[in-house]
Scaffold this active site. Structure first.
Site, PDB file in Angstrom:
ATOM      1  N   ARG A 144     -71.891   5.689 -16.912  1.00  0.00           N
ATOM      2  CA  ARG A 144     -72.629   6.813 -17.314  1.00  0.00           C
ATOM      3  C   ARG A 144     -74.116   6.733 -18.285  1.00  0.00           C
ATOM      4  O   ARG A 144     -73.369   6.535 -19.096  1.00  0.00           O
ATOM      5  CB  ARG A 144     -72.646   8.191 -16.593  1.00  0.00           C
ATOM      6  N   GLU A 162     -79.673  16.608  -9.681  1.00  0.00           N
ATOM      7  CA  GLU A 162     -78.897  16.767  -8.523  1.00  0.00           C
ATOM      8  C   GLU A 162     -79.039  16.090  -7.405  1.00  0.00           C
ATOM      9  O   GLU A 162     -80.170  16.809  -7.122  1.00  0.00           O
ATOM     10  CB  GLU A 162     -77.986  17.555  -8.625  1.00  0.00           C
ATOM     11  N   ARG A 193     -65.433   7.679 -16.566  1.00  0.00           N
ATOM     12  CA  ARG A 193     -66.957   7.070 -17.033  1.00  0.00           C
ATOM     13  C   ARG A 193     -66.913   6.267 -18.088  1.00  0.00           C
ATOM     14  O   ARG A 193     -66.669   7.939 -18.608  1.00  0.00           O
ATOM     15  CB  ARG A 193     -68.003   7.770 -16.087  1.00  0.00           C
TER      16      ARG A 193
END
Length: 281
Positions: free
Chosen positions: A127, A135, A175
């Site tokens: 990320r 989004e 992540r």
């Protein structure tokens, strides 16, 4: 009978002692000490070379298949070099780690896999640190304004290219939060992908309290976002009143028809976002 009898012996005389084994005279320098050091040099060098090779392999040349395999000591101290295999959203992607790059034989002696089955369990989920992209449609909610465009920009910029990621930490989705760099202009210059995205207006500075990490560049990121807003670039082209990704998720505006466009909440006002959520039927 040998003569004189006093000098005769039934045993032959002993062979002469080689000069290298003769005890040194008191006046001679202790050359045996230097000879002893030269005899130990080859095995000592072999041991040192073996230890160095093991250290280089474990710290630089051993491939990291997933985020869970990143050693805890590597965060904030190491970078991961590899190929971007896929982009999952506007601010995260999958990286196939290729330690050592061309010097280790990647891309000319061995090639990273491209088939989805071969990549399963072999990529690091990364990320982008310090940025938050709009989004996309998921969990039954429509996409936020600019979500698909942000993902398209990241895909055009990274997919299939080699990047270097400075890993800072893991987030609650396991992540690796990282500052990512990509080579531009024929490989002569390295650019921060997060900063590029902010300047193009396809992301905003991450403002969440959870898993916040900016890699020491928060001031530069905020300046880049402000410049994109003033020029009306990317998501800011719709006006200065937009829903930030964090507010979109917190308020659940994506579930309503009125909020699907994402242009009704002033930047940085989470309370108003909650109010809009209550009004959405």
């Amino acid at each position: 009978m040998r003569w004189p009898p006093s000098l005769w012996s039934p045993h032959p005389p002993p062979p002469p002692i080689p000069s290298s084994l003769e005890p040194p005279d008191a006046d001679d320098p202790p050359t045996w000490r230097y000879t002893f050091g030269f005899d130990l040099a080859p095995p000592l060098l072999a041991v040192a070379a073996t230890a160095l090779s093991i250290h280089l392999y474990t710290t630089r040349l051993r491939r990291v298949p997933t985020t869970l395999h990143i050693p805890p000591g590597a965060f904030r101290h190491r970078t991961l070099f590899g190929v971007v295999t896929s982009v999952g959203d506007g601010d995260n992607f999958r990286l196939f780690h290729t330690p050592g790059g061309l010097l280790a034989g990647w891309h000319w002696l061995r090639r990273p896999p491209t088939a989805r089955r071969a990549l399963a369990g072999q990529t690091v989920h990364i990320r982008l640190a310090g940025v938050d992209a709009p989004e996309r449609a998921h969990f039954g909610n429509p996409a936020q304004r600019g979500g698909d465009e942000a993902m398209g920009w990241l895909r055009r910029t990274l997919e299939g290219r080699t990047v270097r990621a400075r890993v800072w930490r893991k987030d609650h989705y396991d992540r690796a939060v990282a500052t990512v760099y990509v080579r531009c202009w024929g490989g002569l210059w390295r650019r921060d992908v997060g900063l590029m995205m902010l300047r193009e207006g396809w992301a905003s500075v991450y403002r969440g309290e959870r898993d916040g990490e900016w890699g020491g560049k928060r001031a530069a990121y905020e300046k880049a976002e402000q410049a994109a807003r003033s020029r009306g670039k990317g998501v800011w082209a719709a006006g200065r009143r937009v829903v930030l990704p964090g507010e979109w998720k917190k308020a659940g505006v994506g579930a309503g028809k009125k909020g699907a466009g994402g242009g009704v909440i002033k930047v940085g006002t989470a309370k108003k976002a909650a109010a809009v959520k209550k009004k959405v039927p």
